[in-house]
Design an enzyme around this catalytic site. Sequence first.
Site, PDB file in Angstrom:
ATOM      1  N   CYS B 245       0.809  -1.216   0.000  1.00 53.42           N
ATOM      2  CA  CYS B 245       0.000   0.000   0.000  1.00 53.42           C
ATOM      3  C   CYS B 245       0.847   1.273   0.000  1.00 53.42           C
ATOM      4  O   CYS B 245       0.308   2.358   0.155  1.00 53.42           O
ATOM      5  CB  CYS B 245      -0.900   0.025   1.231  1.00 53.42           C
ATOM      6  SG  CYS B 245      -1.897  -1.448   1.412  1.00 53.42           S
ATOM      7  N   VAL B 246       2.146   1.146  -0.110  1.00 53.33           N
ATOM      8  CA  VAL B 246       3.011   2.313   0.063  1.00 53.33           C
ATOM      9  C   VAL B 246       3.733   2.634  -1.232  1.00 53.33           C
ATOM     10  O   VAL B 246       4.239   1.735  -1.902  1.00 53.33           O
ATOM     11  CB  VAL B 246       4.031   2.062   1.192  1.00 53.33           C
ATOM     12  CG1 VAL B 246       4.912   3.269   1.410  1.00 53.33           C
ATOM     13  CG2 VAL B 246       3.294   1.726   2.488  1.00 53.33           C
TER      14      VAL B 246
END
Lengths: 133, 431
Positions: B245-246
């Site tokens: 998610c980064v």
Amino acid sequence: MEVLLAGRGFLHAGWRLLHHPLYGNFLPRQQPYRSLLWRFDGASVQTREGATRLLADEWSLRLLEEALALYQDSQAPNPAPPGLREACALLDFELLRPALEQAGWSEAVLSAPGAGTMDAWPLKGGSLETGTA
Amino acid sequence: MKLELHKISVRRICFGEATHVENGLLTVNREELKALIMEDRGLAGVELDLAHPGEDTRIMPVKDALEPRAKLSGPGEVFPGFIGPLDTTVGEGQTLVLEGAAVLTAGRLVAAQEGIVDMSGPGADYTPFSRTANLVLVLTPREGVRLHEAEQCCRLAGLKAAHYLAAECRAAAARADRVAVYDFQPLSETLARHPNLPKVAYVYMLQSQGLLHDTWVYGVDAKRILPTLMSPTEIMDGAIVSGNCVSACDKNNTFSHQNNPIIEALFKRHGTELNFVGVVVTNENVTLADKQRSSSLAIRLVRLLGAEAAIISEEGFGNPDADLILNCVKAEKAGVKTVLVTDEYAGTNGASQSLADSCPEGDAVVTAGNANATIILPAMAKVIGDPGQAEVVAGGFFGSRRPDGSLEVELQAIMGATCELGLSRIGAYTI
């Protein structure tokens, strides 16, 4: 930056870095925290004069120097609102978890109150609204 | 392993009584899909919305993107280990693809994690998902669930939705607009068929560093695997799933795994310019011991394949740059020529050091662009998700939301802007 500089001192005192000094997918300025995990290696060499000199692990030293160069070239971490600081602290812990496990920290310790696994959604500590810290 | 992708073109999505596809229009039974997603007790809610190319719409924060796919025939089911069973492998038979459609999962887990998709304006030029008809799931985890579970809930919701949409359209498979066939032969056969072509392997690096930085292979956390050999057709069937998610610009979302352009290009040249001998899937772990182990074992597999050259793609940046360089050095020392695919963090002016690590052996590198380059994204009439997240998504910074509603962000904030698999809209041509 201060953490990395302190780490360089550890390296030259015979300690070995157990993990990469940079995060994956975070720029230095995007993370106000940086924890480092070390193990005392104690590798040494005899000098010609007969003295014992501790050896720095070459690869750890190279990675640390490269990380320092990036931190020096980066802006200081942004002032972050409290909610974001908490999230950053949690991610710092979580991204250190594999190194902690390999270093022998038990699951019981890593799951203790205050460790990352006990943090529930949404994070405590307020909202992510913009503010200065 | 022979896989046929039966592709039905989708140009628009709407909500209606029954989920089906006809004449480029995908109709979705909203309540049925919501009920399926809400079977997960870790979720407090999900809102479904639509976004189409050219609309005055911004979606943020986007967590993952997925292409709707479902098996028509052959063993298993897509996304093995999550949707499909584990009593078999995937990558054979026939798979239905709703081409042109995407499922985007959005919602906040923790800060500094997710990305922006603009359906029009200057930001749209940088994301492949401005060109897809998007079904957006805005997900809210239940209060009190642990963060690992919240991430898992959001990941599973995307997988369920992507499978549901294609599975409900199986009746239309006979009217597929086109069928793409990928035949990946056993090593002994391909060596016999193409004895004079250079043997090329693909080393597929996966982000695997911890919460919000993980990838899954047949349902297994990639940090727990040893490097392994896969058929590229397995990956088309969803054997690799993103939980990363980064850094929106260069995380490999699930859609980009399903449609990996490096694999596509290797297939295209297979049998004419080169002999594509296999995909070595490896990880990008945190500890230095793991980095050494994984790079050693990945390159051992490349050598066992007899490869003379390898393409090595990275996921993410910073810490994984060390894995990229280890893979490169160890391959080159073994006599295997390498081409590296990465992106750069060279500062807003492009003058800073691009990667955190380097080596003299890395003399053939493809860049997907400078993620630090800044862009102004004008205000949009509609925002799906949470506009306040512009302040905290990676690539945004405090104060990035301007008084007129526009955003000043680095390309890092835009989904897929510098995809290291090449599934991006930034490109260059040699003339």
